[in-house]
Scaffold this motif. Structure first.
Motif: not given
Length: 147
Positions: A91, A144, A146
């Protein structure tokens, strides 16, 4: 004394023009920085993903944060960028910053891994909920990446 007044007026006009040019120059710099910041943050996020993935290759890692020092990243990315491994998933996120999500999508060639946090949920660009628990520190509006 007949030339003093025109010279004084000429000097005042030049001074006013220089002040106006300085004001326009500082505005240009401010706008340029605002446009560059999202692109640089997105580039640093992708560079972090690359460095962490290279670093963790062949290693068995436990969950937890990953620092630029651990991966040997030089130069270090922007300090607002955080990264953590959680359930063997990387992450990388940055708190809400205008333009970063668009820049990240552009630089990652519209990767489905570029996500946002809204309503406490991790969402894809089309609004699909990823149904993943957020790591500690990921806040509302965060962008984010990922992996």
């Amino acid at each position: 004394m007949g030339f003093a007044l025109p010279i004084l007026v000429f000097c005042l006009v030049i001074a006013l023009m220089a002040g106006d040019a300085q004001r326009h120059s500082s505005e240009y710099v401010r706008v340029a920085v605002q446009q560059k910041l999202p692109d640089q943050l997105a580039a640093d996020m992708l560079r972090t993903a690359d460095a962490v993935n290279n670093w963790r290759h062949g290693r068995t890692l436990s969950d937890g944060p990953v620092t630029p020092a651990q991966t040997g990243m030089i130069p270090a990315p922007d300090s607002r960028i955080k990264s953590v491994i959680l359930s063997n998933r990387l992450w990388i996120w940055v708190p809400a910053t205008d333009g970063v999500f668009t820049a990240l999508r552009n630089q990652s060639v519209t990767s489905a891994l570029a996500l946002t946090v809204s309503g406490g949920r991790l969402l894809m660009a089309d609004g699909t909920d990823m149904n993943l628990a957020l790591p500690s520190g990921v806040t509302e509006g965060s962008v984010v990446y990922l992996n």
